[in-house]
Write an enzyme that holds these catalytic residues in place. Structure first.
Site, PDB file in Angstrom:
ATOM      1  N   LYS A  74       0.836  -1.209   0.000  1.00  0.00           N
ATOM      2  CA  LYS A  74       0.000   0.000   0.000  1.00  0.00           C
ATOM      3  C   LYS A  74       0.872   1.261   0.000  1.00  0.00           C
ATOM      4  CE  LYS A  74      -2.133  -1.213   3.842  1.00  0.00           C
ATOM      5  NZ  LYS A  74      -1.410  -2.468   4.126  1.00  0.00           N
ATOM      6  N   ARG A  89     -10.050   0.090   8.255  1.00  0.00           N
ATOM      7  CA  ARG A  89      -9.600  -1.262   8.589  1.00  0.00           C
ATOM      8  C   ARG A  89     -10.693  -2.069   9.274  1.00  0.00           C
ATOM      9  NH1 ARG A  89      -3.737   0.026   8.780  1.00  0.00           N
ATOM     10  NH2 ARG A  89      -2.569  -1.871   9.111  1.00  0.00           N
ATOM     11  N   ARG A 109      11.374  -5.366   5.347  1.00  0.00           N
ATOM     12  CA  ARG A 109      11.030  -3.959   5.113  1.00  0.00           C
ATOM     13  C   ARG A 109      11.926  -3.037   5.936  1.00  0.00           C
ATOM     14  NH1 ARG A 109       4.963  -1.799   5.606  1.00  0.00           N
ATOM     15  NH2 ARG A 109       5.010  -2.723   7.691  1.00  0.00           N
ATOM     16  N   ARG A 131      10.854  -1.257  11.498  1.00  0.00           N
ATOM     17  CA  ARG A 131       9.773  -0.975  12.448  1.00  0.00           C
ATOM     18  C   ARG A 131       9.736  -2.039  13.535  1.00  0.00           C
ATOM     19  NH1 ARG A 131       4.507   0.136   8.896  1.00  0.00           N
ATOM     20  NH2 ARG A 131       3.621  -1.107  10.574  1.00  0.00           N
ATOM     21  N   ARG A 141      -0.729  -9.392  13.413  1.00  0.00           N
ATOM     22  CA  ARG A 141      -1.316  -8.381  12.526  1.00  0.00           C
ATOM     23  C   ARG A 141      -2.059  -9.034  11.360  1.00  0.00           C
ATOM     24  NH1 ARG A 141       3.913  -5.534  11.258  1.00  0.00           N
ATOM     25  NH2 ARG A 141       2.758  -4.254   9.779  1.00  0.00           N
TER      26      ARG A 141
HETATM   27  P1  ADP Z   1       2.066  -1.901   3.277  1.00  0.00           P
HETATM   28  O1  ADP Z   1       2.083  -0.390   3.240  1.00  0.00           O
HETATM   29  O2  ADP Z   1       0.898  -2.485   2.542  1.00  0.00           O
HETATM   30  O3  ADP Z   1       2.192  -2.457   4.657  1.00  0.00           O
HETATM   31  P2  ADP Z   1       4.687  -1.655   1.960  1.00  0.00           P
HETATM   32  O4  ADP Z   1       4.388  -0.815   0.770  1.00  0.00           O
HETATM   33  O5  ADP Z   1       5.384  -1.034   3.105  1.00  0.00           O
HETATM   34  O6  ADP Z   1       3.342  -2.396   2.459  1.00  0.00           O
HETATM   35  O7  ADP Z   1       5.509  -2.925   1.434  1.00  0.00           O
HETATM   36  C1  ADP Z   1       6.001  -3.900   2.365  1.00  0.00           C
HETATM   37  C2  ADP Z   1       7.407  -4.319   1.935  1.00  0.00           C
HETATM   38  O8  ADP Z   1       7.338  -5.067   0.723  1.00  0.00           O
HETATM   39  C3  ADP Z   1       8.342  -3.148   1.655  1.00  0.00           C
HETATM   40  O9  ADP Z   1       9.635  -3.507   2.095  1.00  0.00           O
HETATM   41  C4  ADP Z   1       8.303  -2.993   0.130  1.00  0.00           C
HETATM   42  O10 ADP Z   1       9.537  -2.511  -0.387  1.00  0.00           O
HETATM   43  C5  ADP Z   1       8.055  -4.414  -0.332  1.00  0.00           C
HETATM   44  N1  ADP Z   1       7.183  -4.502  -1.520  1.00  0.00           N
HETATM   45  C6  ADP Z   1       6.113  -3.719  -1.832  1.00  0.00           C
HETATM   46  N2  ADP Z   1       5.541  -4.117  -2.988  1.00  0.00           N
HETATM   47  C7  ADP Z   1       6.237  -5.207  -3.409  1.00  0.00           C
HETATM   48  C8  ADP Z   1       6.123  -6.102  -4.550  1.00  0.00           C
HETATM   49  N3  ADP Z   1       5.177  -5.926  -5.475  1.00  0.00           N
HETATM   50  N4  ADP Z   1       7.029  -7.094  -4.637  1.00  0.00           N
HETATM   51  C9  ADP Z   1       7.989  -7.276  -3.703  1.00  0.00           C
HETATM   52  N5  ADP Z   1       8.144  -6.480  -2.605  1.00  0.00           N
HETATM   53  C10 ADP Z   1       7.286  -5.461  -2.463  1.00  0.00           C
HETATM   54  P1  ADP Z   2       0.841  -2.042   7.865  1.00  0.00           P
HETATM   55  O1  ADP Z   2       0.351  -1.458   6.576  1.00  0.00           O
HETATM   56  O2  ADP Z   2       2.202  -2.613   7.760  1.00  0.00           O
HETATM   57  O3  ADP Z   2      -0.129  -2.938   8.522  1.00  0.00           O
HETATM   58  P2  ADP Z   2       0.332   0.480   9.244  1.00  0.00           P
HETATM   59  O4  ADP Z   2       1.458   1.424   9.259  1.00  0.00           O
HETATM   60  O5  ADP Z   2      -0.817   0.761   8.336  1.00  0.00           O
HETATM   61  O6  ADP Z   2       0.965  -0.923   8.969  1.00  0.00           O
HETATM   62  O7  ADP Z   2      -0.277   0.305  10.703  1.00  0.00           O
HETATM   63  C1  ADP Z   2       0.549   0.043  11.815  1.00  0.00           C
HETATM   64  C2  ADP Z   2      -0.318  -0.108  13.058  1.00  0.00           C
HETATM   65  O8  ADP Z   2      -1.019   1.128  13.315  1.00  0.00           O
HETATM   66  C3  ADP Z   2      -1.417  -1.162  12.969  1.00  0.00           C
HETATM   67  O9  ADP Z   2      -0.951  -2.457  13.316  1.00  0.00           O
HETATM   68  C4  ADP Z   2      -2.435  -0.621  13.992  1.00  0.00           C
HETATM   69  O10 ADP Z   2      -2.032  -0.889  15.330  1.00  0.00           O
HETATM   70  C5  ADP Z   2      -2.340   0.890  13.782  1.00  0.00           C
HETATM   71  N1  ADP Z   2      -3.297   1.361  12.761  1.00  0.00           N
HETATM   72  C6  ADP Z   2      -2.998   1.920  11.552  1.00  0.00           C
HETATM   73  N2  ADP Z   2      -4.116   2.231  10.880  1.00  0.00           N
HETATM   74  C7  ADP Z   2      -5.162   1.848  11.661  1.00  0.00           C
HETATM   75  C8  ADP Z   2      -6.575   1.886  11.512  1.00  0.00           C
HETATM   76  N3  ADP Z   2      -7.163   2.365  10.406  1.00  0.00           N
HETATM   77  N4  ADP Z   2      -7.340   1.397  12.547  1.00  0.00           N
HETATM   78  C9  ADP Z   2      -6.775   0.920  13.661  1.00  0.00           C
HETATM   79  N5  ADP Z   2      -5.448   0.849  13.856  1.00  0.00           N
HETATM   80  C10 ADP Z   2      -4.641   1.302  12.876  1.00  0.00           C
END
Ligand code: ADP
Ligand code: ADP
Ligand code: ZN
Length: 214
Positions: free
Chosen positions: A13, A88, A127, A159, A170
């Site tokens: 995302k 979410r 990541r 992180r 998660r």
């Molecule tokens: P999200 O915001 O959904 O939690 P991220 O964009 O942070 O996910 O991506 C999670 C990890 O996977 C990051 O280290 C990113 O560089 C990697 N990543 C994202 N998209 C891809 C993909 N299409 N293929 C391989 N790795 C990816």
């Molecule tokens: P990722 O895309 O890797 O799951 P985020 O950065 O979006 O991570 O979220 C990290 C943490 O922040 C989540 O595990 C949750 O604890 C909190 N969080 C983020 N967005 C929301 C949401 N919309 N509702 C509730 N908790 C949230």
């Protein structure tokens, strides 16, 4: 362009939001980033959110709904927005709908990124992100040019919640509380399903094509 990026932790995302920001000139609203900033600053909201985030649970709906409502009314959202990591839960999706109705705005697309669980774990454990500019990397799939260093020159960090036990929690939270939103938006006919298993650039192109077609 008013967009939602929906998908499990690690689906890509944040990565795809970077492209959408550039292409459409609209801001990314990442509740995760906003909550992490609040935790770091030690604000009352940050104090409330800290424990939930560390354990991999969701922060209470009313907290995140409040942040997003305020954020959507800021002037830079006038041209549109990319919601990343919100909604979410069904309660959050209902609150968003109410807020958009009030503002007289609709959604142009809900992009659902689909990725297998094994791939998610590998993505999240590898990541890294930049604490200064927020840019994301992956040690294997999207490595920085200079090891452990962002293109802005800052050292990359991992992180705290990107460790295996918290990742499993998660993913479970995602399945139980967020997955129902796929059907929610399917019924609203705004869902765009994208194969998030493909390479970063391919996913980017597929999203672009779907938005142009829509
Ligand atoms: P999200 O915001 O959904 O939690 P991220 O964009 O942070 O996910 O991506 C999670 C990890 O996977 C990051 O280290 C990113 O560089 C990697 N990543 C994202 N998209 C891809 C993909 N299409 N293929 C391989 N790795 C990816
Ligand atoms: P990722 O895309 O890797 O799951 P985020 O950065 O979006 O991570 O979220 C990290 C943490 O922040 C989540 O595990 C949750 O604890 C909190 N969080 C983020 N967005 C929301 C949401 N919309 N509702 C509730 N908790 C949230
Ligand atoms: Zn940086």
């Amino acid at each position: 362009m008013n967009l939602i990026l929906l998908g499990p932790p690690g689906a890509g995302k944040g990565t795809q939001a970077q492209y959408l920001i550039e292409r459409y000139g609209i801001p990314q609203i990442s509740t995760g980033d906003m909550l992490r900033a609040a935790v770091k600053a030690g604000t009352p909201m940050g104090v409330k959110a800290k424990e939930c985030m560390a354990s991999g649970a969701l922060v209470p709906d009313e907290v995140v709904i409040g942040i997003v409502k305020d954020r959507l009314q800021e002037p830079d959202c006038g041209k549109g927005f990319i919601l990343d990591g919100f909604p979410r839960t069904v309660a959050q999706a209902d609150a968003l709908q109410g807020c958009l109705d009030q503002l007289g705005r609709g959604l142009d697309g809900v992009i659902a990124l689909q990725v297998d669980e094994d791939a998610l774990v590998e993505r999240l454990t590898g990541r890294r992100s930049c604490p200064a500019c927020g840019l994301g990397y992956h040690i294997k799939f999207d490595p920085p040019t200079v090891a452990d260093t962002c293109r802005c020159g800052t050292g990359l960090v991992q992180r705290d919640d990107d460790r295996e036990e918290t990742i499993r929690k998660r993913l479970q939270v995602y399945r139980e509380q967020t997955m129902p939103l796929i059907e929610y938006y399917q019924q609203a006919e705004s869902l765009i399903v994208v194969d998030g298993m493909l390479e970063i650039e391919t996913v980017r192109d597929d999203i672009q094509a779907a938005l142009q077609a829509g």
